[in-house]
Design a protein around this motif. Structure first.
Motif, PDB file in Angstrom:
ATOM      1  N   GLN A 195      26.251 -11.367 -79.803  1.00  0.00           N
ATOM      2  CA  GLN A 195      25.940 -12.539 -79.135  1.00  0.00           C
ATOM      3  C   GLN A 195      26.770 -12.550 -77.807  1.00  0.00           C
ATOM      4  O   GLN A 195      28.049 -12.316 -77.579  1.00  0.00           O
ATOM      5  N   ALA A 196      26.099 -12.967 -76.731  1.00  0.00           N
ATOM      6  CA  ALA A 196      26.384 -13.103 -75.254  1.00  0.00           C
ATOM      7  C   ALA A 196      26.611 -14.431 -75.082  1.00  0.00           C
ATOM      8  O   ALA A 196      25.423 -15.484 -75.078  1.00  0.00           O
ATOM      9  N   SER A 197      28.073 -14.922 -74.608  1.00  0.00           N
ATOM     10  CA  SER A 197      27.956 -16.392 -74.250  1.00  0.00           C
ATOM     11  C   SER A 197      27.950 -16.541 -72.459  1.00  0.00           C
ATOM     12  O   SER A 197      28.338 -15.964 -71.906  1.00  0.00           O
ATOM     13  N   LEU A 198      27.164 -17.374 -72.196  1.00  0.00           N
ATOM     14  CA  LEU A 198      26.918 -17.665 -70.683  1.00  0.00           C
ATOM     15  C   LEU A 198      27.258 -19.013 -70.205  1.00  0.00           C
ATOM     16  O   LEU A 198      27.510 -19.543 -71.152  1.00  0.00           O
ATOM     17  N   VAL A 236      23.728 -19.269 -74.795  1.00  0.00           N
ATOM     18  CA  VAL A 236      24.009 -18.290 -75.519  1.00  0.00           C
ATOM     19  C   VAL A 236      23.011 -17.388 -75.968  1.00  0.00           C
ATOM     20  O   VAL A 236      21.946 -17.839 -75.969  1.00  0.00           O
ATOM     21  N   VAL A 237      23.112 -16.125 -75.678  1.00  0.00           N
ATOM     22  CA  VAL A 237      22.104 -15.170 -76.121  1.00  0.00           C
ATOM     23  C   VAL A 237      22.422 -14.531 -77.420  1.00  0.00           C
ATOM     24  O   VAL A 237      23.251 -13.777 -77.705  1.00  0.00           O
ATOM     25  N   ALA A 257      14.158  -8.715 -79.171  1.00  0.00           N
ATOM     26  CA  ALA A 257      14.576  -9.581 -80.034  1.00  0.00           C
ATOM     27  C   ALA A 257      15.512 -10.684 -79.810  1.00  0.00           C
ATOM     28  O   ALA A 257      15.983 -11.411 -80.409  1.00  0.00           O
ATOM     29  N   ALA A 258      15.957 -10.602 -78.327  1.00  0.00           N
ATOM     30  CA  ALA A 258      17.112 -11.421 -77.704  1.00  0.00           C
ATOM     31  C   ALA A 258      16.520 -12.824 -77.639  1.00  0.00           C
ATOM     32  O   ALA A 258      15.332 -12.994 -77.166  1.00  0.00           O
ATOM     33  N   PRO A 279      12.860 -16.934 -75.968  1.00  0.00           N
ATOM     34  CA  PRO A 279      12.659 -15.504 -76.083  1.00  0.00           C
ATOM     35  C   PRO A 279      13.019 -14.597 -74.942  1.00  0.00           C
ATOM     36  O   PRO A 279      12.482 -15.162 -73.766  1.00  0.00           O
ATOM     37  N   LEU A 280      13.863 -13.662 -74.826  1.00  0.00           N
ATOM     38  CA  LEU A 280      13.896 -12.936 -73.416  1.00  0.00           C
ATOM     39  C   LEU A 280      13.266 -11.729 -73.534  1.00  0.00           C
ATOM     40  O   LEU A 280      13.466 -10.999 -74.457  1.00  0.00           O
TER      41      LEU A 280
END
Length: 623
Positions: free
Chosen positions: A315-318, A323-324, A334-335, A345-346
């Motif tokens: 999980q990536a916090s922006l 959040v991704v 799938a992100a 969806p990205l």
């Protein structure tokens, strides 16, 4: 514009081209407007495209009208023409036999070949613009010069429009990709400009109207329309500035180069195949129902930092509370980007693949200079004593297995093993008069004295400094925990080639890609460092033409240049000593996992793990 050539009854298409070309080339420079200006050949002379002389035109015309058309031919004994079978697509090269210098070769525009559709252009005047910035990170659109506008307009009038067009502007050379897609209509086309030297990509648009009439202050023009923001009272607009929409892969006919033998070169971009890819060239798009919205540069920069992390976070916090989720599966689609309310969806895409090759030994990666100051620090007397107090093994160097003691100031490595001292021939240039390399002298141990004998790496493991320096000459990994501290080079033969091209079919399990990357390795027979002969080998593999495949291809290039893609070993199948895979490739387009083919949903992650085991990570792509 020359009219299409239609074959007469009883004659082939080639016969029609031959008749038209042979009867209309009365001179090298036919009169303006004459019917003879149908098919002529030009080469780039470093300033402009120049028409060949009469003998060169005739030789090229003879080859152009052959069935099948040759991909390689000799011209006047001085040049080799490569990829001549794709000259109408902008792929042909003239190579000087003596200097090996390459120049683009093309059909003089405009031309019309039978069987090819023409571009669907807007009615009335039109012009081209490229994406630029205002020096402060804000995008603006700039029109090309009028001279280049005229050149590009001639190219789009060709049938077929070239898939790759070479041009120069303000002393810089560029390739323009995507003109061939104009046959499908302006709304389905995205053009890309690539700087030949730097590899930088910029988007290009074709707009109705004249460039001079539409240009605003300083030539800046507003960007193309963007999709509407998310709807609903709680919806947040995702910041953006670039044009939406992933680029459609180029058509098969324009993308497939000739695949020659081991000594050949695969395409017109072989001379600019290195240092062109960067993870930063990725386009990350968030989907909102039927629309798509590229991310703002700030968000993309934050994603890049998470993307390079080892291991990559799930999980990536922006910033802004975004959040991704499923970030480790970003390339697989799938992100999900969410703020707790909206979920987008990205999808990641890259500029279209340019065929090319890596040739060894010319393209071998270079090792970085050994800089111990970036790897850790020296321990003082108290710190060395503290190590010894932790137990008998804690105070020993893990390389020479001798006790580590603080240096008492004579420049010698007290307690170090003499067999690990760097020989004089291996010391860095600029060695001090005391016999130690300049790298050994620092502010904490002037003149080589003080407590400079014991060095602790950033991973927390300590060794004799001289032992560690000698160890790093072979491998830049901690002897205790295997943490990497620089590039690692393997035993792969240093004479070989990796080339890549596109094939016009999809791989099972990758519905997002309509093309396949073909990778081909070639090793001639040779002798290893111990004098043992090994057999040659020419394996080939397949990757999807999507984000997964492009990333793996770029990592394979790095692994190949650092000689870790392959090793040397004895093949049990062939009972021979030859190059063997360190990083496995898919050698079949089908047959599934057990047949080394597709579909294989875990191959991308598995290949990343094998690359990581050879010290190649996604962080190596941030150039």
């Amino acid at each position: 514009v020359p009219q299409p050539v239609a074959p007469s009854p009883g004659h082939s298409l080639t016969d029609a081209i031959v008749h038209r070309c042979r009867t209309r080339m009365a001179s090298v420079h036919p009169p303006a407007g004459a019917a003879g200006a149908a098919v002529m050949f030009e080469f780039w002379n470093d300033r402009a495209f120049q028409v060949y002389d009469a003998a060169g035109q005739q030789a090229l015309l003879d080859a152009f009208t052959q069935t099948p058309r040759p991909s390689t031919l000799s011209l006047q004994g001085r040049y080799t023409i490569q990829f001549f079978d794709a000259v109408e697509h902008g792929r042909a090269l003239q190579v000087n036999n003596r200097t090996k210098f390459e120049r683009p070769l093309r059909l003089k525009p405009p031309y019309t070949l039978p069987g090819y559709p023409q571009a669907q252009l807007p009615p009335g005047p039109f012009h081209f613009e490229f994406e630029d910035d205002d020096g402060q990170g804000n995008p603006v659109w700039q029109p090309y010069s009028q001279q280049l506008q005229d050149e590009l307009q001639l190219l789009v009038l060709c049938a077929p429009p070239p898939a790759a067009a070479f041009f120069a502007e303000h002393r810089h050379a560029y390739w323009l990709f995507g003109l061939d897609e104009l046959v499908s209509g302006l709304s389905k086309t995205q053009l890309v400009q690539q700087n030949v030297r730097s590899g930088t990509h910029r988007q290009v648009v074709l707009r109705p109207g004249g460039a001079a009439a539409l240009a605003g202050p300083g030539g800046a023009l507003p960007p193309p329309p963007l999709p509407p923001p998310p709807r609903g009272p709680q919806a947040k607009a995702i910041p953006h500035h670039a044009r939406p929409g992933p680029r459609r892969p180029p058509p098969q006919a324009a993308a497939r180069p000739h695949r020659g033998g081991f000594a050949g070169r695969p395409g017109p971009f072989a001379g600019s195949h290195l240092h062109q890819f960067s993870l930063g060239s990725a386009k990350v798009v968030a989907f909102d129902g039927a629309s798509q919205r590229p991310l703002e540069r700030q968000f993309k920069a934050e994603l890049l930092r998470h993307w390079m992390a080892q291991p990559r976070p799930q999980q990536a916090s922006l910033s802004g509370g975004w959040v991704v989720e499923n970030f480790a599966q970003l390339e697989m689609g799938a992100a999900i980007m969410t703020d707790g309310t909206d979920r987008f969806p990205l999808v990641v895409s890259f500029p279209p693949l340019v065929p090319g090759c890596v040739q060894l030994p010319a393209d071998l990666d270079a090792d970085d200079a050994l800089d111990m100051s970036t790897m850790g620090h020296h321990l003082d007397h108290q710190q060395v004593s503290a190590l010894a107090a932790q137990g008998p093994d804690a105070g020993k160097c893990g390389i020479c297995l001798c006790e580590m003691e603080a240096d008492v100031g004579n420049g010698a490595a007290s307690g170090s093993h003499p067999g690990f001292r760097i020989p004089a021939a291996g010391r860095a240039a600029g060695a001090s008069s005391s016999g130690y390399s300049a790298m050994e002298l620092d502010d904490d141990s002037p003149g080589g004295g003080g407590a400079g004998n014991v060095f602790e790496l950033k991973c927390g493991h300590a060794f004799h400094k001289e032992c560690l320096e000698q160890w790093f000459l072979q491998r830049k990994r901690c002897p205790a925990c295997n943490k990497d501290f620089g590039k690692v080079f393997g035993t792969q033969p240093d004479n070989g080639r990796l080339q890549w091209s596109l094939e016009g079919y999809a791989l099972p399990g990758h519905p997002d890609s309509q093309e396949t990357i073909l990778i081909e390795f070639a090793f001639p027979p040779g002798v290893d460092g111990d004098g043992n002969r090994y057999q040659g080998r020419q394996p080939q593999g397949y990757l999807p033409h999507n984000a997964q495949g492009i990333i793996l291809l770029e990592l394979f290039k790095i692994a190949f240049r650092r000689r870790v893609m392959f090793g040397l070993g004895r093949s049990m199948t062939y009972d021979s000593y030859r190059p063997t895979f360190n990083v496995h490739i898919k050698t079949s387009t089908r047959r599934g996992v057990t047949g080394h083919g597709y579909p294989d949903p875990d191959y991308f992650q598995r290949a990343l793990e094998e690359l990581r085991g050879n010290c190649i990570t996604i962080a190596d792509l941030l150039t």
